[in-house]
Motif scaffolding. Sequence first.
Motif, PDB file in Angstrom:
ATOM      1  N   LEU A 134       0.695  -1.053  -0.018  1.00 55.25           N
ATOM      2  CA  LEU A 134       0.071   0.058   0.007  1.00 55.25           C
ATOM      3  C   LEU A 134       0.947   1.337  -0.039  1.00 55.25           C
ATOM      4  CD1 LEU A 134      -3.265   0.549   2.040  1.00 55.25           C
ATOM      5  CD2 LEU A 134      -1.424   2.513   1.949  1.00 55.25           C
ATOM      6  N   LYS A 135       1.951   1.261   0.782  1.00 59.12           N
ATOM      7  CA  LYS A 135       2.868   2.550   0.888  1.00 59.12           C
ATOM      8  C   LYS A 135       3.454   2.706  -0.440  1.00 59.12           C
ATOM      9  CE  LYS A 135       5.043   3.827   4.475  1.00 59.12           C
ATOM     10  NZ  LYS A 135       5.851   3.964   5.709  1.00 59.12           N
ATOM     11  N   ALA A 136       3.956   1.671  -0.989  1.00 58.13           N
ATOM     12  CA  ALA A 136       4.483   1.998  -2.337  1.00 58.13           C
ATOM     13  C   ALA A 136       3.593   2.344  -3.529  1.00 58.13           C
ATOM     14  CB  ALA A 136       5.299   0.719  -2.664  1.00 58.13           C
ATOM     15  N   LYS A 137       2.529   1.937  -3.443  1.00 56.57           N
ATOM     16  CA  LYS A 137       1.368   2.012  -4.478  1.00 56.57           C
ATOM     17  C   LYS A 137       0.962   3.610  -4.275  1.00 56.57           C
ATOM     18  CE  LYS A 137      -0.761  -2.316  -5.249  1.00 56.57           C
ATOM     19  NZ  LYS A 137      -1.771  -3.398  -4.831  1.00 56.57           N
ATOM     20  N   ARG A 138       0.863   4.189  -2.988  1.00 54.87           N
ATOM     21  CA  ARG A 138       0.256   5.417  -2.556  1.00 54.87           C
ATOM     22  C   ARG A 138       1.503   6.284  -3.034  1.00 54.87           C
ATOM     23  NH1 ARG A 138      -0.715   5.982   3.286  1.00 54.87           N
ATOM     24  NH2 ARG A 138       1.624   5.955   3.524  1.00 54.87           N
ATOM     25  N   ALA A 139       2.885   5.992  -3.034  1.00 58.33           N
ATOM     26  CA  ALA A 139       3.779   6.769  -3.356  1.00 58.33           C
ATOM     27  C   ALA A 139       4.140   6.615  -4.897  1.00 58.33           C
ATOM     28  CB  ALA A 139       5.320   6.300  -2.822  1.00 58.33           C
ATOM     29  N   GLY A 140       3.475   5.809  -5.686  1.00 59.11           N
ATOM     30  CA  GLY A 140       3.594   5.531  -6.997  1.00 59.11           C
ATOM     31  C   GLY A 140       4.729   5.071  -7.633  1.00 59.11           C
ATOM     32  N   LEU A 141       5.291   3.865  -6.652  1.00 62.95           N
ATOM     33  CA  LEU A 141       6.609   3.500  -6.817  1.00 62.95           C
ATOM     34  C   LEU A 141       6.646   1.960  -6.742  1.00 62.95           C
ATOM     35  CD1 LEU A 141       8.930   5.829  -4.609  1.00 62.95           C
ATOM     36  CD2 LEU A 141       8.515   5.637  -7.019  1.00 62.95           C
ATOM     37  N   PRO A 142       7.345   1.248  -7.617  1.00 70.59           N
ATOM     38  CA  PRO A 142       7.632  -0.081  -7.373  1.00 70.59           C
ATOM     39  C   PRO A 142       8.224  -0.219  -5.966  1.00 70.59           C
ATOM     40  CG  PRO A 142       8.569   0.472  -9.429  1.00 70.59           C
ATOM     41  CD  PRO A 142       8.279   1.792  -8.794  1.00 70.59           C
ATOM     42  N   LEU A 143       8.001  -1.239  -5.357  1.00 70.58           N
ATOM     43  CA  LEU A 143       8.468  -1.592  -3.687  1.00 70.58           C
ATOM     44  C   LEU A 143      10.024  -1.283  -3.755  1.00 70.58           C
ATOM     45  CD1 LEU A 143       7.880  -2.034  -0.859  1.00 70.58           C
ATOM     46  CD2 LEU A 143       8.047  -4.553  -1.334  1.00 70.58           C
ATOM     47  N   ALA A 144      10.622  -1.898  -4.707  1.00 68.75           N
ATOM     48  CA  ALA A 144      11.836  -1.965  -4.661  1.00 68.75           C
ATOM     49  C   ALA A 144      12.444  -0.386  -4.634  1.00 68.75           C
ATOM     50  CB  ALA A 144      12.721  -2.544  -5.766  1.00 68.75           C
ATOM     51  N   LYS A 145      11.884   0.461  -5.554  1.00 69.97           N
ATOM     52  CA  LYS A 145      12.359   1.562  -5.501  1.00 69.97           C
ATOM     53  C   LYS A 145      12.093   2.730  -4.167  1.00 69.97           C
ATOM     54  CE  LYS A 145      14.089   1.858  -9.633  1.00 69.97           C
ATOM     55  NZ  LYS A 145      15.579   2.243 -10.000  1.00 69.97           N
ATOM     56  N   LEU A 146      10.860   2.222  -3.494  1.00 68.11           N
ATOM     57  CA  LEU A 146      10.570   2.768  -2.371  1.00 68.11           C
ATOM     58  C   LEU A 146      11.599   2.398  -1.279  1.00 68.11           C
ATOM     59  CD1 LEU A 146       8.234   4.293  -0.826  1.00 68.11           C
ATOM     60  CD2 LEU A 146       7.569   1.994  -0.001  1.00 68.11           C
ATOM     61  N   LEU A 147      12.049   1.448  -1.254  1.00 68.00           N
ATOM     62  CA  LEU A 147      12.937   0.805  -0.227  1.00 68.00           C
ATOM     63  C   LEU A 147      14.609   1.466  -0.729  1.00 68.00           C
ATOM     64  CD1 LEU A 147      12.056  -2.972   0.000  1.00 68.00           C
ATOM     65  CD2 LEU A 147      11.622  -1.101   1.580  1.00 68.00           C
ATOM     66  N   GLY A 148      14.780   1.703  -1.892  1.00 67.05           N
ATOM     67  CA  GLY A 148      15.829   2.087  -2.191  1.00 67.05           C
ATOM     68  C   GLY A 148      16.691   1.189  -2.927  1.00 67.05           C
ATOM     69  N   ALA A 149      16.374   0.946  -4.309  1.00 72.38           N
ATOM     70  CA  ALA A 149      16.893  -0.238  -4.995  1.00 72.38           C
ATOM     71  C   ALA A 149      18.720   0.115  -5.219  1.00 72.38           C
ATOM     72  CB  ALA A 149      16.208  -0.408  -6.301  1.00 72.38           C
ATOM     73  N   HIS A 150      19.458  -0.800  -5.295  1.00 73.33           N
ATOM     74  CA  HIS A 150      20.605  -0.891  -5.547  1.00 73.33           C
ATOM     75  C   HIS A 150      20.889  -1.309  -7.202  1.00 73.33           C
ATOM     76  CE1 HIS A 150      22.859  -0.371  -1.809  1.00 73.33           C
ATOM     77  NE2 HIS A 150      21.910  -0.536  -1.277  1.00 73.33           N
ATOM     78  N   ARG A 151      19.698  -1.888  -7.678  1.00 71.85           N
ATOM     79  CA  ARG A 151      19.858  -2.509  -9.062  1.00 71.85           C
ATOM     80  C   ARG A 151      18.396  -2.537  -9.416  1.00 71.85           C
ATOM     81  NH1 ARG A 151      20.865  -5.770  -5.018  1.00 71.85           N
ATOM     82  NH2 ARG A 151      23.312  -5.139  -5.433  1.00 71.85           N
ATOM     83  N   ASP A 152      18.257  -2.795 -10.786  1.00 68.48           N
ATOM     84  CA  ASP A 152      17.003  -2.922 -11.281  1.00 68.48           C
ATOM     85  C   ASP A 152      16.496  -4.236 -11.797  1.00 68.48           C
ATOM     86  OD1 ASP A 152      16.252  -0.433 -11.166  1.00 68.48           O
ATOM     87  OD2 ASP A 152      17.071   0.402 -13.060  1.00 68.48           O
ATOM     88  N   SER A 153      17.736  -5.004 -11.669  1.00 68.46           N
ATOM     89  CA  SER A 153      17.454  -6.630 -12.133  1.00 68.46           C
ATOM     90  C   SER A 153      18.229  -7.234 -10.871  1.00 68.46           C
ATOM     91  CB  SER A 153      17.833  -6.874 -13.431  1.00 68.46           C
ATOM     92  OG  SER A 153      19.283  -6.758 -13.715  1.00 68.46           O
ATOM     93  N   VAL A 154      17.802  -8.632 -10.670  1.00 63.11           N
ATOM     94  CA  VAL A 154      18.670  -9.577 -10.033  1.00 63.11           C
ATOM     95  C   VAL A 154      18.954 -10.724 -10.498  1.00 63.11           C
ATOM     96  CG1 VAL A 154      18.447 -10.666  -7.543  1.00 63.11           C
ATOM     97  CG2 VAL A 154      17.350  -8.523  -7.892  1.00 63.11           C
ATOM     98  N   ARG A 155      20.159 -11.610 -10.252  1.00 60.98           N
ATOM     99  CA  ARG A 155      20.294 -12.791 -10.844  1.00 60.98           C
ATOM    100  C   ARG A 155      19.278 -13.684 -10.324  1.00 60.98           C
ATOM    101  NH1 ARG A 155      26.358 -13.742  -8.308  1.00 60.98           N
ATOM    102  NH2 ARG A 155      25.459 -13.064  -6.574  1.00 60.98           N
ATOM    103  N   CYS A 156      18.971 -14.618 -10.825  1.00 59.95           N
ATOM    104  CA  CYS A 156      17.859 -15.594 -10.828  1.00 59.95           C
ATOM    105  C   CYS A 156      18.469 -16.953 -11.208  1.00 59.95           C
ATOM    106  CB  CYS A 156      16.672 -15.301 -11.164  1.00 59.95           C
ATOM    107  SG  CYS A 156      16.491 -15.347 -13.096  1.00 59.95           S
ATOM    108  N   TYR A 157      17.698 -17.963 -10.298  1.00 57.22           N
ATOM    109  CA  TYR A 157      18.083 -19.372 -10.618  1.00 57.22           C
ATOM    110  C   TYR A 157      16.542 -20.068 -10.179  1.00 57.22           C
ATOM    111  CZ  TYR A 157      17.951 -20.066  -5.381  1.00 57.22           C
ATOM    112  OH  TYR A 157      17.410 -20.216  -4.262  1.00 57.22           O
ATOM    113  N   ASN A 158      16.579 -21.360 -11.111  1.00 62.85           N
ATOM    114  CA  ASN A 158      15.276 -21.992 -11.056  1.00 62.85           C
ATOM    115  C   ASN A 158      15.260 -23.249  -9.943  1.00 62.85           C
ATOM    116  OD1 ASN A 158      13.675 -24.639 -12.384  1.00 62.85           O
ATOM    117  ND2 ASN A 158      12.396 -22.631 -12.237  1.00 62.85           N
TER     118      ASN A 158
END
Length: 389
Positions: A134-158
């Motif tokens: 809710l807080k991130a939506k109210r700010a109009g930001l993805p949650l990562a950006k509200l928290l302060g992102a260090h990157r826009d993508s993350v290494r992933c594994y399956n």
Amino acid sequence: MTLTPTNAAQVAGEATLDRIAWIKLSSVQLPLATPISDAKVFTGRQKPMTEVAFLFVELGTEQGHEGIGFSYSKRAGGPGQFAHAREIAPVLVGEDPSDIGKLWTKLVWAGASVGRSGLATQAVAAFDIALWDLKAKRAGLPLAKLLGAHRDSVRCYNTSGGFLHTPIEEVLDNATATLENGIGGIKIKVGHPEAGVDLARVSAVRERIGDTAPLMVDANQQWDRPTAQRMGRALEEFGLVWIEEPLDAYDAKGHAALAASLDTPIATGEMLASVAEHYELIRHDAADIIQPDAPRIGGITQFLKLATLAEHHNLQLAPHFAMEIHLHLAAAYSSEPWVEHFDWLEPLFNERLETRDGRMWVPSRPGLGVTLTDQARAWTTETHEVGVR
């Protein structure tokens, strides 16, 4: 009325601009297409998993802002989470949704007699995650950006393509398809009662994906200390990114000894249900890679506390499951993390996360960026509402 310091702090002042008006709880049963077996099944400790139980919390404010969060349980505990959430939900009505730390504490104390770990905090987690959404939506930001992102993508594994019940030829085909779909690494399950089976499967996957593709293994706590030492040494030749949960989740000293004796990093933490339990791992130097699960440890508020501890101790981070939540939290970690790709939850949400170039990309949608599908509504077995929409 004369306000003492205690009750003065509880009275909302002019900074309170909105209040929680309503909350809806939903218990959802997600069926799995194929019964799932890991080492816990092969050692006789559990039955194959056929479904995952979810607790969804949707909440809204007087000004019309909304948030959604969830917790989950595998094999058992889903009805208990829902029952606990139903009991504590009323304490949030009328509260300022911005005061997330305060509300986490209020929810915990509303059910304090059942403790600050396990099922109780897993129920609290769904509320906490909804408040952050809710807080991130109210700010109009993805949650990562509200928290302060260090990157826009993350290494992933399956993980979902490499369970022990899956024939090795299918595991190999799954690994090939996974890498072709832009996912960076492959994790397979080990912990079979016959060590030779594990080693043959790991060898086959390494040969299929090549020497440079990231490969991890997960024993799901099924080795004792001597077996973990022997298997750890035998697995060194495969250049693994990590060995996951080689020992019982609470054996901090055993994990520490293993981590000190092997070149391959040790990863663990997914089964722990509080920051305090994770701290035992950290203070014993029991893991190279910490694997917290936000829905299990009490939500995003607690995850952020643990992430600070992990960063202070120079640990790598690889959150467990629930990529829809953990992508945002991993993106906000200071050093390069991993996030676990599971396609199991996709039927629950209208949106899909993008994977390419070995990474998972933070969506531009506000909040967590997910909405529930009609199918999720159809799988709902029970609902409960408090407050007024």
